[in-house]
Design a protein around this motif. Structure first.
Motif, PDB file in Angstrom:
ATOM      1  N   PHE A   1      38.211  89.999  68.215  1.00 42.47           N
ATOM      2  CA  PHE A   1      37.444  89.145  69.120  1.00 42.47           C
ATOM      3  C   PHE A   1      36.533  88.218  68.321  1.00 42.47           C
ATOM      4  O   PHE A   1      36.458  87.005  68.600  1.00 42.47           O
ATOM      5  CB  PHE A   1      36.627  90.019  70.072  1.00 42.47           C
ATOM      6  CG  PHE A   1      35.873  89.251  71.129  1.00 42.47           C
ATOM      7  CD1 PHE A   1      36.354  89.182  72.424  1.00 42.47           C
ATOM      8  CD2 PHE A   1      34.671  88.616  70.841  1.00 42.47           C
ATOM      9  CE1 PHE A   1      35.664  88.486  73.414  1.00 42.47           C
ATOM     10  CE2 PHE A   1      33.968  87.912  71.816  1.00 42.47           C
ATOM     11  CZ  PHE A   1      34.463  87.846  73.097  1.00 42.47           C
ATOM     12  N   LEU A   2      35.803  88.757  67.339  1.00 43.19           N
ATOM     13  CA  LEU A   2      34.867  87.942  66.576  1.00 43.19           C
ATOM     14  C   LEU A   2      35.597  86.874  65.762  1.00 43.19           C
ATOM     15  O   LEU A   2      35.107  85.739  65.636  1.00 43.19           O
ATOM     16  CB  LEU A   2      34.015  88.821  65.662  1.00 43.19           C
ATOM     17  CG  LEU A   2      33.048  89.769  66.380  1.00 43.19           C
ATOM     18  CD1 LEU A   2      32.247  90.585  65.364  1.00 43.19           C
ATOM     19  CD2 LEU A   2      32.113  89.016  67.307  1.00 43.19           C
ATOM     20  N   ASN A   3      36.758  87.203  65.228  1.00 43.88           N
ATOM     21  CA  ASN A   3      37.544  86.191  64.517  1.00 43.88           C
ATOM     22  C   ASN A   3      37.970  85.077  65.466  1.00 43.88           C
ATOM     23  O   ASN A   3      37.959  83.896  65.104  1.00 43.88           O
ATOM     24  CB  ASN A   3      38.764  86.844  63.858  1.00 43.88           C
ATOM     25  CG  ASN A   3      38.471  87.357  62.474  1.00 43.88           C
ATOM     26  OD1 ASN A   3      38.619  86.654  61.482  1.00 43.88           O
ATOM     27  ND2 ASN A   3      38.049  88.615  62.387  1.00 43.88           N
ATOM     28  N   HIS A   4      38.347  85.456  66.680  1.00 36.17           N
ATOM     29  CA  HIS A   4      38.747  84.464  67.681  1.00 36.17           C
ATOM     30  C   HIS A   4      37.555  83.617  68.117  1.00 36.17           C
ATOM     31  O   HIS A   4      37.700  82.415  68.405  1.00 36.17           O
ATOM     32  CB  HIS A   4      39.355  85.177  68.883  1.00 36.17           C
ATOM     33  CG  HIS A   4      39.802  84.275  69.990  1.00 36.17           C
ATOM     34  ND1 HIS A   4      40.622  83.189  69.803  1.00 36.17           N
ATOM     35  CD2 HIS A   4      39.521  84.304  71.322  1.00 36.17           C
ATOM     36  CE1 HIS A   4      40.841  82.582  70.957  1.00 36.17           C
ATOM     37  NE2 HIS A   4      40.177  83.237  71.896  1.00 36.17           N
ATOM     38  N   ALA A   5      36.359  84.210  68.160  1.00 39.71           N
ATOM     39  CA  ALA A   5      35.162  83.503  68.608  1.00 39.71           C
ATOM     40  C   ALA A   5      34.635  82.530  67.556  1.00 39.71           C
ATOM     41  O   ALA A   5      33.897  81.592  67.903  1.00 39.71           O
ATOM     42  CB  ALA A   5      34.070  84.512  68.964  1.00 39.71           C
ATOM     43  N   GLN A   6      34.982  82.740  66.306  1.00 37.21           N
ATOM     44  CA  GLN A   6      34.409  81.939  65.229  1.00 37.21           C
ATOM     45  C   GLN A   6      35.136  80.611  65.066  1.00 37.21           C
ATOM     46  O   GLN A   6      36.363  80.559  65.004  1.00 37.21           O
ATOM     47  CB  GLN A   6      34.455  82.712  63.912  1.00 37.21           C
ATOM     48  CG  GLN A   6      33.663  82.062  62.789  1.00 37.21           C
ATOM     49  CD  GLN A   6      33.598  82.939  61.546  1.00 37.21           C
ATOM     50  OE1 GLN A   6      34.557  83.657  61.239  1.00 37.21           O
ATOM     51  NE2 GLN A   6      32.487  82.907  60.836  1.00 37.21           N
ATOM     52  N   SER A   7      34.364  79.544  64.972  1.00 37.07           N
ATOM     53  CA  SER A   7      34.945  78.224  64.739  1.00 37.07           C
ATOM     54  C   SER A   7      35.131  77.990  63.240  1.00 37.07           C
ATOM     55  O   SER A   7      34.663  78.768  62.401  1.00 37.07           O
ATOM     56  CB  SER A   7      34.035  77.135  65.316  1.00 37.07           C
ATOM     57  OG  SER A   7      32.891  76.966  64.490  1.00 37.07           O
ATOM     58  N   LYS A   8      35.785  76.896  62.897  1.00 38.62           N
ATOM     59  CA  LYS A   8      36.028  76.575  61.485  1.00 38.62           C
ATOM     60  C   LYS A   8      34.738  76.266  60.736  1.00 38.62           C
ATOM     61  O   LYS A   8      34.713  76.293  59.501  1.00 38.62           O
ATOM     62  CB  LYS A   8      36.982  75.387  61.384  1.00 38.62           C
ATOM     63  CG  LYS A   8      38.388  75.694  61.886  1.00 38.62           C
ATOM     64  CD  LYS A   8      39.294  74.474  61.779  1.00 38.62           C
ATOM     65  CE  LYS A   8      40.697  74.790  62.284  1.00 38.62           C
ATOM     66  NZ  LYS A   8      41.602  73.620  62.198  1.00 38.62           N
ATOM     67  N   THR A   9      33.669  75.982  61.462  1.00 40.32           N
ATOM     68  CA  THR A   9      32.382  75.697  60.829  1.00 40.32           C
ATOM     69  C   THR A   9      31.582  76.955  60.517  1.00 40.32           C
ATOM     70  O   THR A   9      30.562  76.883  59.827  1.00 40.32           O
ATOM     71  CB  THR A   9      31.525  74.799  61.734  1.00 40.32           C
ATOM     72  OG1 THR A   9      31.120  75.545  62.901  1.00 40.32           O
ATOM     73  CG2 THR A   9      32.284  73.545  62.153  1.00 40.32           C
ATOM     74  N   GLY A  10      31.995  78.092  61.063  1.00 39.34           N
ATOM     75  CA  GLY A  10      31.239  79.330  60.915  1.00 39.34           C
ATOM     76  C   GLY A  10      30.396  79.681  62.110  1.00 39.34           C
ATOM     77  O   GLY A  10      29.829  80.773  62.180  1.00 39.34           O
ATOM     78  N   ALA A  11      30.263  78.755  63.078  1.00 38.88           N
ATOM     79  CA  ALA A  11      29.564  79.041  64.327  1.00 38.88           C
ATOM     80  C   ALA A  11      30.444  79.904  65.232  1.00 38.88           C
ATOM     81  O   ALA A  11      31.632  80.108  64.951  1.00 38.88           O
ATOM     82  CB  ALA A  11      29.181  77.739  65.025  1.00 38.88           C
ATOM     83  N   PHE A  12      29.863  80.384  66.346  1.00 36.69           N
ATOM     84  CA  PHE A  12      30.598  81.277  67.250  1.00 36.69           C
ATOM     85  C   PHE A  12      30.422  80.845  68.700  1.00 36.69           C
ATOM     86  O   PHE A  12      29.330  80.433  69.108  1.00 36.69           O
ATOM     87  CB  PHE A  12      30.081  82.724  67.130  1.00 36.69           C
ATOM     88  CG  PHE A  12      30.490  83.428  65.870  1.00 36.69           C
ATOM     89  CD1 PHE A  12      31.581  84.276  65.852  1.00 36.69           C
ATOM     90  CD2 PHE A  12      29.785  83.238  64.695  1.00 36.69           C
ATOM     91  CE1 PHE A  12      31.959  84.931  64.699  1.00 36.69           C
ATOM     92  CE2 PHE A  12      30.146  83.883  63.531  1.00 36.69           C
ATOM     93  CZ  PHE A  12      31.240  84.731  63.529  1.00 36.69           C
ATOM     94  N   HIS A  13      31.492  80.963  69.461  1.00 26.69           N
ATOM     95  CA  HIS A  13      31.375  80.968  70.916  1.00 26.69           C
ATOM     96  C   HIS A  13      30.726  82.296  71.324  1.00 26.69           C
ATOM     97  O   HIS A  13      30.842  83.302  70.617  1.00 26.69           O
ATOM     98  CB  HIS A  13      32.754  80.873  71.578  1.00 26.69           C
ATOM     99  CG  HIS A  13      33.503  79.620  71.265  1.00 26.69           C
ATOM    100  ND1 HIS A  13      33.299  78.439  71.937  1.00 26.69           N
ATOM    101  CD2 HIS A  13      34.473  79.375  70.343  1.00 26.69           C
ATOM    102  CE1 HIS A  13      34.111  77.515  71.461  1.00 26.69           C
ATOM    103  NE2 HIS A  13      34.828  78.045  70.484  1.00 26.69           N
ATOM    104  N   ASN A  14      30.100  82.305  72.514  1.00 31.45           N
ATOM    105  CA  ASN A  14      29.489  83.548  72.989  1.00 31.45           C
ATOM    106  C   ASN A  14      30.192  84.118  74.213  1.00 31.45           C
ATOM    107  O   ASN A  14      30.507  85.305  74.241  1.00 31.45           O
ATOM    108  CB  ASN A  14      28.016  83.338  73.313  1.00 31.45           C
ATOM    109  CG  ASN A  14      27.293  84.640  73.656  1.00 31.45           C
ATOM    110  OD1 ASN A  14      27.637  85.692  73.133  1.00 31.45           O
ATOM    111  ND2 ASN A  14      26.295  84.562  74.525  1.00 31.45           N
ATOM    112  N   ARG A  15      30.478  83.304  75.216  1.00 32.80           N
ATOM    113  CA  ARG A  15      30.945  83.843  76.495  1.00 32.80           C
ATOM    114  C   ARG A  15      32.419  83.527  76.732  1.00 32.80           C
ATOM    115  O   ARG A  15      32.822  82.365  76.731  1.00 32.80           O
ATOM    116  CB  ARG A  15      30.090  83.303  77.641  1.00 32.80           C
ATOM    117  CG  ARG A  15      28.647  83.740  77.515  1.00 32.80           C
ATOM    118  CD  ARG A  15      27.900  83.703  78.840  1.00 32.80           C
ATOM    119  NE  ARG A  15      26.629  84.396  78.704  1.00 32.80           N
ATOM    120  CZ  ARG A  15      26.458  85.706  78.841  1.00 32.80           C
ATOM    121  NH1 ARG A  15      27.505  86.464  79.154  1.00 32.80           N
ATOM    122  NH2 ARG A  15      25.284  86.259  78.690  1.00 32.80           N
TER     123      ARG A  15
END
Length: 336
Positions: A67-81
């Motif tokens: 899930f966390l790998n999927h949430a992470q963008s190429k910039t290193g930021a993350f989606h939350n919801r």
């Protein structure tokens, strides 16, 4: 009263093949509210702390890491919801969820028993360290992940830089001895800010900074102590000059104190911090303002909050993980 062993049954109940559902009505999952990176990251912290995980816990770790790998963008930021329809409901960002994601990834990279999980978590952690958040809590959570990586590899320069920046983001203590807290308001998971200062000072061997972190934690403990045990700040927070509202006391605040007390005990060797850790466990077992047990023995779930009239009986992810992480510390603490 001895602490019960962590029971992961409800955490498993809240988890499907995508992630960890955020909310429950009593012990029944509320799928319509979907998932959030905040909770998944906390789940990875808890499952990675297990020295001898069962096959079920390994499955949970794999799910949370994916899930966390999927949430992470190429910039290193993350989606939350993430909705139950598997669509992201927000852009990738650097809020608390970014910090907690790095905390979970750092803990998995340092502690997990599975080598491939450690390697994958470290890769995602490194990408995340390219960013910095403007929010002190987010930086504190990220710094706790960095501290985990540094304990496993004291030469990790990326983790050291992030941890130092996190401690700086907390800010200096206030000049007023009656309110030395570096922020004007106590909000949520407050002890994480003191803990990251302690962890950074310990990593650098800075005794003066360590004293500051320990003094902050001592003050925070003292202002959150009542006649029946811990009396943590309620939802909505508290600032100097305000009357403490009688609203929900949140299990996450108790769990953050447990984490910080455990770190202080490990860094100083002072058994007084372990006695404080015992008080966080006792809060869940009924040593609180309502004299209420704050978990459901039949399900393994933690109750969502403590009101003046007793517990909120819903058993969501955040409260269940707060219970589990506190009980993990109780299991590993040295008796005093």
């Amino acid at each position: 009263m001895s602490a019960p062993a962590p029971n992961f049954a409800h955490l498993t109940r809240l988890t499907d093949d995508t992630g960890l559902f955020e909310h429950a009505r009593l012990a029944v999952v509320r799928r319509e509210h979907g998932y959030c990176t905040d909770d998944v990251a906390r789940g990875l912290v808890v499952t990675s702390r297990e020295a001898d995980p069962s096959a079920d816990l390994l499955r949970l770790s794999e799910c949370y890491l994916t899930f966390l790998n999927h949430a992470q963008s190429k910039t290193g930021a993350f989606h939350n919801r993430l909705g139950h329809d598997r669509r992201w409901e927000d852009p990738a960002g650097l809020g608390d969820w970014w910090g907690r994601a790095l905390w979970g990834l750092g803990t998995a990279a340092a502690r997990h028993r599975s080598p491939w999980i450690r390697d994958s978590a470290l890769s995602a952690f490194r990408l995340g360290t390219s960013q910095r958040s403007a929010h002190p809590h987010a930086m504190a959570f990220a710094g706790l992940g960095a501290a985990e990586v540094l304990r496993a590899d004291p030469g990790d320069a990326d983790a050291a830089a992030l941890l130092a920046d996190a401690a700086t983001a907390v800010g200096p203590p206030g000049a007023d001895p009656d309110w030395p807290w570096p922020l004007p308001r106590l909000t949520y998971a407050n002890a994480a800010l003191a803990e990251v200062v302690i962890a950074d000072a310990a990593a650098r061997g800075d005794d003066a900074a360590l004293d500051i972190g320990l003094r902050l934690l001592t003050w925070l403990r003292d202002v959150q102590t009542g006649p029946h045990g811990l009396r943590v700040v309620p939802a909505g927070g508290w600032a100097r000059g305000e009357e403490r509202a009688e609203r929900d006391q949140q299990p996450i605040e108790v769990a953050a104190l447990a984490d910080a007390f455990a770190t202080a005990a490990a860094v100083t060797g002072d058994t007084a911090w372990q006695a404080d850790l015992d008080r966080t466990v006792a809060w869940f077992l009924g040593a609180n303002d309502a004299g209420a047990v704050m978990w459901d023995e039949s399900t393994g779930g933690g109750y969502d909050g403590l009101t003046p009239y007793g517990p909120n009986l819903n058993q969501g992810a955040e409260s269940t993980l707060a219970l589990l992480s506190t009980l993990q510390h109780a299991r590993t603490a040295v008796p005093v």
